[in-house]
Structure formats: structure tokens, C-alpha cells
Design a protein around this motif. Sequence first.
Motif, PDB file in Angstrom:
ATOM      1  N   THR A 150       0.859  -1.190   0.000  1.00 34.73           N
ATOM      2  CA  THR A 150       0.000   0.000   0.000  1.00 34.73           C
ATOM      3  C   THR A 150       0.895   1.239   0.000  1.00 34.73           C
ATOM      4  OG1 THR A 150      -0.147  -0.169   2.408  1.00 34.73           O
ATOM      5  CG2 THR A 150      -1.995  -1.048   1.119  1.00 34.73           C
ATOM      6  N   PRO A 151       1.533   1.541  -1.135  1.00 35.35           N
ATOM      7  CA  PRO A 151       2.505   2.642  -1.183  1.00 35.35           C
ATOM      8  C   PRO A 151       1.912   3.960  -0.723  1.00 35.35           C
ATOM      9  CG  PRO A 151       2.570   1.347  -3.195  1.00 35.35           C
ATOM     10  CD  PRO A 151       1.361   0.888  -2.432  1.00 35.35           C
ATOM     11  N   GLY A 152       2.718   4.715   0.033  1.00 41.42           N
ATOM     12  CA  GLY A 152       2.344   6.069   0.413  1.00 41.42           C
ATOM     13  C   GLY A 152       3.137   7.066  -0.405  1.00 41.42           C
ATOM     14  N   ARG A 153       2.895   8.343  -0.176  1.00 40.99           N
ATOM     15  CA  ARG A 153       3.598   9.398  -0.902  1.00 40.99           C
ATOM     16  C   ARG A 153       3.997  10.482   0.079  1.00 40.99           C
ATOM     17  NH1 ARG A 153      -0.193  11.851  -5.073  1.00 40.99           N
ATOM     18  NH2 ARG A 153      -1.755  11.304  -3.497  1.00 40.99           N
ATOM     19  N   ILE A 154       5.147  11.104  -0.173  1.00 39.90           N
ATOM     20  CA  ILE A 154       5.530  12.264   0.602  1.00 39.90           C
ATOM     21  C   ILE A 154       4.779  13.469   0.039  1.00 39.90           C
ATOM     22  CG2 ILE A 154       7.423  13.777   1.306  1.00 39.90           C
ATOM     23  CD1 ILE A 154       7.453  10.952   2.519  1.00 39.90           C
ATOM     24  N   GLY A 155       4.077  14.164   0.895  1.00 36.79           N
ATOM     25  CA  GLY A 155       3.321  15.340   0.474  1.00 36.79           C
ATOM     26  C   GLY A 155       3.385  16.416   1.539  1.00 36.79           C
ATOM     27  N   PHE A 156       3.563  17.660   1.100  1.00 38.39           N
ATOM     28  CA  PHE A 156       3.666  18.774   2.054  1.00 38.39           C
ATOM     29  C   PHE A 156       2.422  19.651   2.026  1.00 38.39           C
ATOM     30  CE2 PHE A 156       7.963  17.411   1.181  1.00 38.39           C
ATOM     31  CZ  PHE A 156       8.514  17.359   2.450  1.00 38.39           C
ATOM     32  N   ASP A 157       1.811  19.813   0.877  1.00 36.22           N
ATOM     33  CA  ASP A 157       0.586  20.600   0.775  1.00 36.22           C
ATOM     34  C   ASP A 157      -0.605  19.673   0.980  1.00 36.22           C
ATOM     35  OD1 ASP A 157       2.016  22.914   0.201  1.00 36.22           O
ATOM     36  OD2 ASP A 157       2.035  22.467  -1.952  1.00 36.22           O
ATOM     37  N   ALA A 158      -1.402  19.994   1.986  1.00 29.03           N
ATOM     38  CA  ALA A 158      -2.603  19.208   2.277  1.00 29.03           C
ATOM     39  C   ALA A 158      -2.281  17.736   2.508  1.00 29.03           C
ATOM     40  CB  ALA A 158      -3.641  19.359   1.162  1.00 29.03           C
ATOM     41  N   ALA A 159      -1.215  17.482   3.261  1.00 33.06           N
ATOM     42  CA  ALA A 159      -0.873  16.100   3.603  1.00 33.06           C
ATOM     43  C   ALA A 159      -1.976  15.486   4.459  1.00 33.06           C
ATOM     44  CB  ALA A 159       0.450  16.064   4.357  1.00 33.06           C
ATOM     45  N   ASP A 160      -2.175  14.193   4.306  1.00 28.80           N
ATOM     46  CA  ASP A 160      -3.160  13.503   5.138  1.00 28.80           C
ATOM     47  C   ASP A 160      -2.685  13.381   6.577  1.00 28.80           C
ATOM     48  OD1 ASP A 160      -4.956  12.849   2.923  1.00 28.80           O
ATOM     49  OD2 ASP A 160      -3.364  11.467   2.279  1.00 28.80           O
ATOM     50  N   TYR A 161      -1.367  13.210   6.746  1.00 30.63           N
ATOM     51  CA  TYR A 161      -0.779  13.053   8.069  1.00 30.63           C
ATOM     52  C   TYR A 161       0.559  13.785   8.128  1.00 30.63           C
ATOM     53  CZ  TYR A 161      -4.049   9.156   8.733  1.00 30.63           C
ATOM     54  OH  TYR A 161      -5.181   8.384   8.834  1.00 30.63           O
ATOM     55  N   VAL A 162       0.898  14.268   9.318  1.00 36.25           N
ATOM     56  CA  VAL A 162       2.219  14.829   9.584  1.00 36.25           C
ATOM     57  C   VAL A 162       2.743  14.174  10.859  1.00 36.25           C
ATOM     58  CG1 VAL A 162       3.565  16.882  10.160  1.00 36.25           C
ATOM     59  CG2 VAL A 162       1.702  17.044   8.499  1.00 36.25           C
ATOM     60  N   ILE A 163       3.950  13.615  10.771  1.00 38.69           N
ATOM     61  CA  ILE A 163       4.635  13.146  11.975  1.00 38.69           C
ATOM     62  C   ILE A 163       5.489  14.304  12.468  1.00 38.69           C
ATOM     63  CG2 ILE A 163       6.339  11.568  12.918  1.00 38.69           C
ATOM     64  CD1 ILE A 163       5.331   9.457  10.999  1.00 38.69           C
ATOM     65  N   HIS A 164       5.162  14.797  13.629  1.00 42.68           N
ATOM     66  CA  HIS A 164       5.760  16.002  14.199  1.00 42.68           C
ATOM     67  C   HIS A 164       6.722  15.568  15.308  1.00 42.68           C
ATOM     68  CE1 HIS A 164       4.812  20.172  16.215  1.00 42.68           C
ATOM     69  NE2 HIS A 164       6.098  20.004  15.995  1.00 42.68           N
ATOM     70  N   ILE A 165       7.980  15.987  15.206  1.00 41.98           N
ATOM     71  CA  ILE A 165       8.996  15.645  16.190  1.00 41.98           C
ATOM     72  C   ILE A 165       9.615  16.928  16.730  1.00 41.98           C
ATOM     73  CG2 ILE A 165      11.132  14.381  16.653  1.00 41.98           C
ATOM     74  CD1 ILE A 165      10.540  12.675  14.175  1.00 41.98           C
ATOM     75  N   GLU A 166       9.708  17.018  18.038  1.00 45.29           N
ATOM     76  CA  GLU A 166      10.392  18.125  18.691  1.00 45.29           C
ATOM     77  C   GLU A 166      11.516  17.551  19.544  1.00 45.29           C
ATOM     78  OE1 GLU A 166       9.629  21.555  18.910  1.00 45.29           O
ATOM     79  OE2 GLU A 166       7.771  21.611  17.745  1.00 45.29           O
ATOM     80  N   THR A 167      12.711  18.146  19.447  1.00 40.85           N
ATOM     81  CA  THR A 167      13.796  17.759  20.345  1.00 40.85           C
ATOM     82  C   THR A 167      14.241  18.968  21.153  1.00 40.85           C
ATOM     83  OG1 THR A 167      15.639  18.198  18.814  1.00 40.85           O
ATOM     84  CG2 THR A 167      14.596  16.019  18.695  1.00 40.85           C
ATOM     85  N   VAL A 168      14.562  18.732  22.402  1.00 39.33           N
ATOM     86  CA  VAL A 168      15.187  19.726  23.263  1.00 39.33           C
ATOM     87  C   VAL A 168      16.396  19.025  23.873  1.00 39.33           C
ATOM     88  CG1 VAL A 168      14.958  21.248  25.244  1.00 39.33           C
ATOM     89  CG2 VAL A 168      12.978  20.851  23.756  1.00 39.33           C
ATOM     90  N   ASP A 169      17.565  19.385  23.379  1.00 34.50           N
ATOM     91  CA  ASP A 169      18.801  18.713  23.773  1.00 34.50           C
ATOM     92  C   ASP A 169      18.685  17.212  23.501  1.00 34.50           C
ATOM     93  OD1 ASP A 169      20.132  21.066  24.502  1.00 34.50           O
ATOM     94  OD2 ASP A 169      19.184  21.059  26.473  1.00 34.50           O
ATOM     95  N   HIS A 170      18.737  16.389  24.528  1.00 40.23           N
ATOM     96  CA  HIS A 170      18.797  14.938  24.334  1.00 40.23           C
ATOM     97  C   HIS A 170      17.468  14.247  24.638  1.00 40.23           C
ATOM     98  CE1 HIS A 170      23.104  14.837  23.534  1.00 40.23           C
ATOM     99  NE2 HIS A 170      23.211  15.777  24.458  1.00 40.23           N
ATOM    100  N   ARG A 171      16.373  14.951  24.472  1.00 36.94           N
ATOM    101  CA  ARG A 171      15.051  14.349  24.625  1.00 36.94           C
ATOM    102  C   ARG A 171      14.212  14.683  23.399  1.00 36.94           C
ATOM    103  NH1 ARG A 171      12.181  11.763  28.422  1.00 36.94           N
ATOM    104  NH2 ARG A 171       9.926  12.046  28.568  1.00 36.94           N
ATOM    105  N   ALA A 172      13.443  13.709  22.935  1.00 40.70           N
ATOM    106  CA  ALA A 172      12.596  13.898  21.746  1.00 40.70           C
ATOM    107  C   ALA A 172      11.157  13.536  22.075  1.00 40.70           C
ATOM    108  CB  ALA A 172      13.096  13.026  20.599  1.00 40.70           C
TER     109      ALA A 172
END
Length: 210
Positions: free
Chosen positions: A169-191
Motif C-alpha cells: 500500500t505505497p504512500g507518498r511524501i506530500g507537504f501541501d494538504a498532507a493527510d498526516y504529519v509526523i511532528h517531532i520536537e527535540t530539546v537537547d537529548h530528549r525527543a
Amino acid sequence: MGVIANPRTDAAMSTEMADAGSRPRDKISAGAPGWNVVVTLPEATAPQARRVMRPWGRLFRTDYFHVLVMSVDDPDRFLCEFGEEVDATPGILNFIAHVFPAQRTFDFATVPEFEQKAREAVMSWAPILAGSRFHVRLHRRGMKGVLSTPKEERFLDDALLQAASTGGTPGRIGFDAADYVIHIETVDHRAGLSLWRREDLDRYPFLGTS
């Protein structure tokens, strides 16, 4: 269901928050609770932000300009309650630019450890992303010149694309109107990591994935 029963007007909130400015500011340290929420400020509004966030927990300073962190019991419930509070009192966003509740967190010491743990975390979402448009967005604070934002975004995007393709079930990388965004925040050595649907990003624009 907001946790503040009687929302205040913007003017009343500003007056009430003014006397918070004399309180000492807390700085995150090795002894502070592990955070699962990152709060960024539009300017020097930490006293007001602490007042806003008090129903959910204690904010801690970091070494990064206008970046605070906190720990909540249930990030998903917190997001819902904070969103309802913003609806009731929009002036809150005069004091807080972005709020990121992390559905998953981990600590890391090296880039290989970050990549291993981040890959394990995002791969658990691979079945949800199957056949969808998505992308990984990393906001890095600390480890400058060591942890590369574009490189790690591509590394995780490629791992998810490969998993989707292998599963048929291939997916696609999309930035405009993406269905999902995986959001990652790091502060020093914690994510912290969260998976947002398009509906979440529309409902909660303060998530700040751009």
C-alpha cells in the motif's frame, strides 16, 4: 470539556497575569520531570504562559529562547482541553505561539540512538500511513551541527515509504494538504513525537508543524 469553568475576557486575563511576573522562573534540569509538552512563546510572555498552563502542570524554562516544557498525564486529553480553552479565550494565543503535546517520548545520547528510537516509534504508525500523503517534520533545539534536521526527516520519510511499499500500500511524501504529519520536537537529548491528521492540524493551528 475545558478545565477552567469561567473563561475570562482578554483584558481581565492580562490584568490577572500581570502579578505573575515577579515569581522566579524555573529552568529544566536533570532533576526535572521528563517533559511531554513543548510550549513556544511569541515573545517574553513566560509569566502569562505559566498562568495559562497552571491547570495542567508546571512549566520549566529551557536553554532556548522562548521555549518552555512541561509534563502532563494524558497528552491527547490535554490537547483537547487546551483547544477548548483557546476556543473559549482566544487571547491565550497572545501569550503562547505553539503548543506541542508528544504522544511518545524518548531520551537519546547520540545520533544513531536517536535514529533507532525515532524509527521504532514512527514505524508503529506505518499501517495508519499506508496509501496516504504524509511527511515528517522535525524541530530541533540543541545538538547543532550534530543532529541534522533535513537528514533525519529524509531518513524517517524513507523508512516509512519503504514499509508502505513492502506492505503493498505505497504512500507518498506530500507537504501541501498532507493527510498526516509526523511532528517531532527535540530539546537537547530528549525527543517527543506525535502523529497528526489533517483534521487535527485544521482544528488546532497552534500545533505549529510548519
